[in-house]
Design an enzyme around this catalytic site. Structure first.
Site, PDB file in Angstrom:
ATOM      1  N   ASP A  47       7.919   5.332  11.586  1.00 28.30           N
ATOM      2  CA  ASP A  47       8.015   5.250  10.117  1.00 28.30           C
ATOM      3  C   ASP A  47       7.397   6.503   9.484  1.00 28.30           C
ATOM      4  OD1 ASP A  47       5.353   4.703  10.514  1.00 28.30           O
ATOM      5  OD2 ASP A  47       5.339   2.793   9.441  1.00 28.30           O
ATOM      6  N   ASP A  86      10.194   1.639  15.128  1.00 30.63           N
ATOM      7  CA  ASP A  86       8.913   1.353  14.476  1.00 30.63           C
ATOM      8  C   ASP A  86       9.174   0.409  13.309  1.00 30.63           C
ATOM      9  OD1 ASP A  86       6.215   1.633  14.148  1.00 30.63           O
ATOM     10  OD2 ASP A  86       6.294   3.643  13.266  1.00 30.63           O
ATOM     11  N   LYS A 116       7.856  -1.355  17.824  1.00 27.05           N
ATOM     12  CA  LYS A 116       6.402  -1.162  17.714  1.00 27.05           C
ATOM     13  C   LYS A 116       5.951  -1.749  16.387  1.00 27.05           C
ATOM     14  CE  LYS A 116       4.367   2.916  16.486  1.00 27.05           C
ATOM     15  NZ  LYS A 116       3.586   2.514  15.287  1.00 27.05           N
ATOM     16  N   GLU A 185      -4.486   5.152  17.946  1.00 31.73           N
ATOM     17  CA  GLU A 185      -4.453   6.288  17.022  1.00 31.73           C
ATOM     18  C   GLU A 185      -5.841   6.550  16.441  1.00 31.73           C
ATOM     19  OE1 GLU A 185      -1.264   6.349  14.164  1.00 31.73           O
ATOM     20  OE2 GLU A 185      -2.128   8.051  13.073  1.00 31.73           O
TER      21      GLU A 185
HETATM   22  O1  KIV Z   1       5.296   6.570  12.814  1.00 32.40           O
HETATM   23  C1  KIV Z   1       4.795   7.265  13.714  1.00 32.40           C
HETATM   24  O2  KIV Z   1       5.132   8.427  13.914  1.00 32.40           O
HETATM   25  C2  KIV Z   1       3.761   6.662  14.549  1.00 32.40           C
HETATM   26  C3  KIV Z   1       3.078   7.542  15.551  1.00 32.40           C
HETATM   27  C4  KIV Z   1       2.079   8.369  14.876  1.00 32.40           C
HETATM   28  C5  KIV Z   1       2.494   6.776  16.669  1.00 32.40           C
HETATM   29  O3  KIV Z   1       3.473   5.508  14.400  1.00 32.40           O
END
Ligand code: KIV
Length: 278
Positions: A47, A86, A116, A185
């Protein structure tokens, strides 16, 4: 591997064998194809699309419509890499039933292999429901950008013993729920090391030190394509922004000076056909 396609089991097996895991973000066909060709294990359709592609301030400003649109473009470019969608903020923080429906869209409509989601209050309940529906889930703890305001902003998490204990507990709970891996993170490297040692599933670090089982970066950061800010954990391997700017300036100059296009870039018509014109 099933054929040439990397599976969730392959990712877990890599940890068991002590092999490092690589993950990068992608949001479109050309970059996804290049990442796939380079043999990266996993692509996250993050995201972070909001910040690095759409020019928005916050990842909470993208929804399912944008994420599915970009995830489709990514999966069109993939032969081997495992693709993870995501889940955007609005898609899973309402209720578990809606979360399952949205997770399914990433698999059925966009062709992703897993999803995720970031840690939040009802994270375990929602994660369990999605996994029960047969969809692989990657957890995400530490700095969770969608709810960064509740964490005191974009700061390193788990810096005192109590906060670190909380992170360790979250990681263990997500593993128990059935997650196949967890993103850590902005977590102190020693805490990431403890979590990595305690879990059987792989940890994927971003700003979490070298002990994680794998690493992820936002591809636009790695390539120097995002200039608004550069977090401490980013290593820029090339500065594409300046190279692209130079190419565009060269193009502009050549057009203005009549040096582009040349015969090489033009099409011809036979002289006799030309003569037939009135
Ligand atoms: O959205 C994204 O790029 C992420 C990464 C930083 C793991 O969640």
């Amino acid at each position: 591997m099933q054929g040439n396609k990397i599976t969730i089991n392959d990712i877990i097996t890599k940890k068991q064998r002590g092999e490092k895991i690589t993950m990068l973000t992608a949001y479109d066909f050309p970059l996804a194809s290049l990442i796939d060709r380079a043999g990266i294990d996993m692509i996250l359709v993050g995201d972070s699309l909001a910040n690095v592609v759409l020019g928005l301030e916050s990842t909470t400003q993208v929804g399912m419509m944008e994420m599915i649109h970009h995830a489709k473009a990514v999966t069109r470019g993939i032969k081997s890499t495992l693709v993870i969608g995501d889940m955007p903020y609005e898609s899973y923080q309402v209720n578990p039933a809606e979360s399952v429906m949205n997770a399914k869209r990433f698999i059925d409509e966009a062709g992703c292999d897993a999803v995720k989601l970031e840690w939040f209050n009802q994270c375990l309940e929602v994660t369990e429901a999605i996994i029960k529906a047969g969809i692989g889930v990657m957890g995400h703890i530490g700095l969770t950008p969608q709810t960064a305001d509740k964490l005191g902003g974009f700061k390193v998490q788990g810096k005192d013993a109590q906060a670190a204990e909380r992170l360790i507990q979250q990681a263990q709970d997500l593993e128990k729920c059935g997650c196949f891996s967890i993103v850590l993170e902005c977590v102190p490297d020693k805490i990431a090391e403890i979590i990595t040692r305690k879990l059987k599933i792989p940890t994927i670090g971003i700003g979490a030190g070298a002990s994680c089982d794998g690493q992820v970066l936002v591809t636009h950061d790695l390539l120097g394509l995002f200039e608004r800010f550069k977090p401490k954990f980013v290593k820029q391997y090339i500065n594409l922004s300046s190279q692209i700017e130079k190419a565009i300036q060269d193009y502009k100059k050549e057009v203005i000076e009549g040096r582009f296009p040349t015969k090489e870039h033009s099409f011809t018509i036979k002289e006799e056909e030309l003569k037939k014109l009135k």
